[in-house]
Enzyme design. Structure first.
Site, PDB file in Angstrom:
ATOM      1  N   HIS A   6       0.831  -1.208   0.000  1.00 32.96           N
ATOM      2  CA  HIS A   6       0.000   0.000   0.000  1.00 32.96           C
ATOM      3  C   HIS A   6       0.866   1.259   0.000  1.00 32.96           C
ATOM      4  O   HIS A   6       1.158   1.836   1.048  1.00 32.96           O
ATOM      5  CB  HIS A   6      -0.925  -0.033   1.228  1.00 32.96           C
ATOM      6  CG  HIS A   6      -1.971   1.042   1.245  1.00 32.96           C
ATOM      7  ND1 HIS A   6      -2.936   1.117   2.217  1.00 32.96           N
ATOM      8  CD2 HIS A   6      -2.217   2.080   0.409  1.00 32.96           C
ATOM      9  CE1 HIS A   6      -3.720   2.168   1.988  1.00 32.96           C
ATOM     10  NE2 HIS A   6      -3.306   2.766   0.908  1.00 32.96           N
ATOM     11  N   HIS A   8       1.274   5.069  -2.213  1.00 33.40           N
ATOM     12  CA  HIS A   8       0.703   5.970  -3.223  1.00 33.40           C
ATOM     13  C   HIS A   8       1.785   6.960  -3.646  1.00 33.40           C
ATOM     14  O   HIS A   8       2.668   7.317  -2.857  1.00 33.40           O
ATOM     15  CB  HIS A   8      -0.476   6.763  -2.649  1.00 33.40           C
ATOM     16  CG  HIS A   8      -1.619   5.927  -2.173  1.00 33.40           C
ATOM     17  ND1 HIS A   8      -2.389   5.169  -3.020  1.00 33.40           N
ATOM     18  CD2 HIS A   8      -2.139   5.750  -0.931  1.00 33.40           C
ATOM     19  CE1 HIS A   8      -3.334   4.557  -2.311  1.00 33.40           C
ATOM     20  NE2 HIS A   8      -3.205   4.883  -1.049  1.00 33.40           N
ATOM     21  N   ARG A  71      -1.870   8.771  -6.029  1.00 28.37           N
ATOM     22  CA  ARG A  71      -2.252   9.344  -4.735  1.00 28.37           C
ATOM     23  C   ARG A  71      -3.759   9.226  -4.531  1.00 28.37           C
ATOM     24  O   ARG A  71      -4.544   9.741  -5.343  1.00 28.37           O
ATOM     25  CB  ARG A  71      -1.829  10.811  -4.723  1.00 28.37           C
ATOM     26  CG  ARG A  71      -2.030  11.482  -3.403  1.00 28.37           C
ATOM     27  CD  ARG A  71      -1.411  12.878  -3.401  1.00 28.37           C
ATOM     28  NE  ARG A  71      -1.399  13.409  -2.052  1.00 28.37           N
ATOM     29  CZ  ARG A  71      -0.769  14.519  -1.692  1.00 28.37           C
ATOM     30  NH1 ARG A  71      -0.084  15.198  -2.592  1.00 28.37           N
ATOM     31  NH2 ARG A  71      -0.804  14.938  -0.444  1.00 28.37           N
ATOM     32  N   SER A  73      -5.932  10.488  -2.279  1.00 34.34           N
ATOM     33  CA  SER A  73      -6.750  11.675  -2.028  1.00 34.34           C
ATOM     34  C   SER A  73      -6.880  12.544  -3.275  1.00 34.34           C
ATOM     35  O   SER A  73      -7.801  13.357  -3.366  1.00 34.34           O
ATOM     36  CB  SER A  73      -6.160  12.496  -0.879  1.00 34.34           C
ATOM     37  OG  SER A  73      -4.889  13.008  -1.242  1.00 34.34           O
ATOM     38  N   HIS A 178     -10.604   1.634  -1.677  1.00 31.98           N
ATOM     39  CA  HIS A 178      -9.985   2.857  -1.152  1.00 31.98           C
ATOM     40  C   HIS A 178     -10.738   4.082  -1.656  1.00 31.98           C
ATOM     41  O   HIS A 178     -10.772   4.347  -2.848  1.00 31.98           O
ATOM     42  CB  HIS A 178      -8.524   2.922  -1.607  1.00 31.98           C
ATOM     43  CG  HIS A 178      -7.643   3.755  -0.718  1.00 31.98           C
ATOM     44  ND1 HIS A 178      -7.937   5.050  -0.375  1.00 31.98           N
ATOM     45  CD2 HIS A 178      -6.476   3.466  -0.086  1.00 31.98           C
ATOM     46  CE1 HIS A 178      -6.980   5.514   0.428  1.00 31.98           C
ATOM     47  NE2 HIS A 178      -6.089   4.573   0.624  1.00 31.98           N
ATOM     48  N   HIS A 223      -5.902   0.363   5.782  1.00 39.49           N
ATOM     49  CA  HIS A 223      -5.932   0.990   7.106  1.00 39.49           C
ATOM     50  C   HIS A 223      -6.375  -0.022   8.147  1.00 39.49           C
ATOM     51  O   HIS A 223      -7.253   0.241   8.975  1.00 39.49           O
ATOM     52  CB  HIS A 223      -6.852   2.217   7.104  1.00 39.49           C
ATOM     53  CG  HIS A 223      -6.741   3.020   5.838  1.00 39.49           C
ATOM     54  ND1 HIS A 223      -7.723   3.059   4.887  1.00 39.49           N
ATOM     55  CD2 HIS A 223      -5.709   3.731   5.328  1.00 39.49           C
ATOM     56  CE1 HIS A 223      -7.311   3.792   3.850  1.00 39.49           C
ATOM     57  NE2 HIS A 223      -6.088   4.202   4.090  1.00 39.49           N
ATOM     58  N   GLU A 284       1.576   2.620   3.796  1.00 45.87           N
ATOM     59  CA  GLU A 284       0.995   3.817   3.164  1.00 45.87           C
ATOM     60  C   GLU A 284       1.873   5.046   3.384  1.00 45.87           C
ATOM     61  O   GLU A 284       1.378   6.166   3.502  1.00 45.87           O
ATOM     62  CB  GLU A 284      -0.444   4.090   3.638  1.00 45.87           C
ATOM     63  CG  GLU A 284      -1.216   4.927   2.614  1.00 45.87           C
ATOM     64  CD  GLU A 284      -2.679   5.184   2.961  1.00 45.87           C
ATOM     65  OE1 GLU A 284      -3.120   4.838   4.059  1.00 45.87           O
ATOM     66  OE2 GLU A 284      -3.395   5.711   2.093  1.00 45.87           O
ATOM     67  N   ARG A 290       2.710  11.676   8.777  1.00 45.52           N
ATOM     68  CA  ARG A 290       4.116  11.714   8.364  1.00 45.52           C
ATOM     69  C   ARG A 290       5.079  11.991   9.506  1.00 45.52           C
ATOM     70  O   ARG A 290       6.289  11.997   9.324  1.00 45.52           O
ATOM     71  CB  ARG A 290       4.301  12.785   7.283  1.00 45.52           C
ATOM     72  CG  ARG A 290       3.396  12.529   6.089  1.00 45.52           C
ATOM     73  CD  ARG A 290       3.580  13.543   4.974  1.00 45.52           C
ATOM     74  NE  ARG A 290       2.680  13.196   3.871  1.00 45.52           N
ATOM     75  CZ  ARG A 290       2.781  13.636   2.633  1.00 45.52           C
ATOM     76  NH1 ARG A 290       3.753  14.471   2.320  1.00 45.52           N
ATOM     77  NH2 ARG A 290       1.929  13.256   1.707  1.00 45.52           N
TER      78      ARG A 290
END
Lengths: 341, 341
Positions: A6, A8, A71, A73, A178, A223, A284, A290
């Site tokens: 996972h 992105h 990505r 989002s 997702h 998640h 992820e 982060r």
């Protein structure tokens, strides 16, 4: 070998976002709509964006390979119509493909689809085919709510989705379920919408007999499965209430959870509750969280540390890191074997 | 003393549901709209519905007192207009009050509100006042999504909700944040919508400074906090990303979690991750999961067994069973002290 299933492309060169902003502006003012060919990103830029970010952290953490998709989002399927999504998905998928060509030992692509709310999902098939056949994608990301937090599509068990499933079965590829950015003010994207979608998707599978229609269909719930493992007793009880088989028979041949759970107690619960065959290593990174956890001094999303510290044995750890990924993503396994890995 | 802070009147005599069905039919055909006075339920019927259900199980399990509110899934604030919700809430709250009068040692009422999508929440104040001042209610249930799965209201941090909060602060009563039936086909009511709402509400608090405006406002997030404790690292990391204070300072003076988590590993995670001062004993029986867990031979919702087996000491267990409830529900504490308990 440690496979992160996972990842992105959250660190794409700024030109991508600028092109997208022009595309969004072009929805209202067609004269401003940019051509796909106006986006120009050189290999050096791609290389730099990966080497200084994902690949640097993979090396630091000892991860070998990432299944890499656009990505999440930024998919934003609620923006514009099918044509907007189609152009955008093609661009994003091509970039992930190029990353996989530049770093063939470290990145394998997974595709986003050009979904658009209310549009027949069969329109996504050409992009899916291109990504699998030309780009070597080993999986897709499927958005159960292309409306972005308004949940206007039918549940995943509805025949609406079947054209995608038929193609997935044909290619023997899994889908990560997702969502993308929430445009509903009630839902924070990464703190609520993502986790809610995970729980929702699992429950849509639980209440249906989808996997009777598609016995080889495979969904990865990211998640850590949202709220599902924490409430595993509730879900077992609800399945019983609904006269469904035991969850291990009803869902666990088809549904898998990743390890994007950013603290040790969460991973401990996941590995205690969910059979090891259904857990796939993932981080992820570089994503929603982060920072460095002040309680441990390590990155929240350095999930390998939690797996290392979990109460599982070496064979179970191998399954989570590699074995399950090879089984759930057969095209990944085949690609690795071709290389003698 | 063991206080279950989360019980609903799920076993009300059938006449209640029949009256409600007539009310719903009356929305389309006003000539069929029943009067509130047409619902007649005698004390014996109430007594029987409690003694053979909730009170029987409380005795079997060793629970002393339940904070008792109308059936959550029946609130259905999305049905009809404010007048429909108002009449319905008054009826349901009166029944819980009568139960509390019939069994004063075992049931203390909490109120549902006559919410209606898009309607000013100040319209709920008269029912709230009546329930606190005349019926001795010690808390309210607040529905963050009266649309029933379409999430059309503003987030809980919005000033839209402030009239309710002002009254809660004045009376020093907490709100359990609890949705009702989902009328969105994507969301199973008890398997997705309830848990999603818990996670959503927590994140709405996290991203806002609501408790700066209302330092004494208290929310109870039911169902073990949805996905929150399992993803506590994610939420700590998101708070850090958003430059918010540590969660213990930002939210944990105001936000509490119940123990409606229906297996041992879930309760073990909850008690490991969330400070004991923020955990309140609850079972939500007789509710979503009524069966017996074949893995243990006990009821899924017999949450006292999990608390008994959790790795906490006697003082922590006291806080979860009684101490925290007396602190978070001061009107309950006062009522108990009046009785010398």
């Amino acid at each position: 070998m440690i496979i992160d299933i996972h990842g992105h492309y959250t660190t794409a060169p700024k030109a991508l976002e600028m092109w997208r902003n022009r595309q969004i502006a072009g929805i209202k003012n067609p004269s401003e709509m940019p051509k796909a060919s106006e986006l120009q990103i050189g290999d050096d830029e791609l290389r730099e964006s990966i080497e200084s970010n994902q690949l640097r952290l993979m090396r630091e953490r000892g991860l070998d390979l990432t299944i890499f998709s656009p990505r999440a989002s930024f998919m934003a399927h609620h923006i514009g119509d099918f044509q907007v999504s189609s152009t955008w998905a093609a661009i994003c998928n091509e970039l992930c493909y190029r990353v996989s060509q530049l770093f063939p030992d470290h990145f394998v692509p997974a595709a986003m689809l050009p979904q658009s709310p209310g549009v027949d999902v069969a329109t996504c098939i050409p992009e899916l085919v291109r990504c699998v056949e030309e780009y070597g994608n080993v999986a897709i990301n499927l958005n159960p709510d292309p409306s972005g937090g308004h949940w206007t599509s039918p549940p995943l068990s509805d025949r609406y989705w079947y054209p995608i499933y038929e193609k997935m079965v044909e290619y023997d590829i899994p889908a990560m379920i997702h969502v993308s950015t929430s445009c509903n003010a009630c839902f924070h994207t990464t703190g609520a919408h993502y986790l809610n979608a995970d729980t929702t998707a699992f429950m849509q599978c639980l209440t249906s007999d989808l996997f009777r229609d598609f016995p080889t269909l495979r969904f990865v719930i990211p998640h850590g499965g949202g709220a599902v493992p924490y409430h595993w007793g509730r879900f077992r009880g609800l399945a019983q209430e609904l006269k469904k088989p035991l969850l291990k028979d009803h869902l666990l041949n088809n549904v898998f959870f990743d390890t994007c759970v950013y603290h040790q107690p969460g991973i401990d619960l996941l590995t205690r509750v969910i059979p090891v065959d259904n857990i796939l290593f993932a981080s992820e990174m570089i994503g929603a969280v982060r920072g460095i956890d002040p309680e441990t001094g390590n990155y929240f999303d350095d999930t390998k540390r939690y797996i290392e510290a979990a109460h599982i044995d070496a064979d179970e750890r191998y399954q989570i890191y590699e074995g399950n990924a090879r089984r759930v993503y057969p095209r990944l396994d085949a690609a690795l074997k071709t290389k003698g890995v």
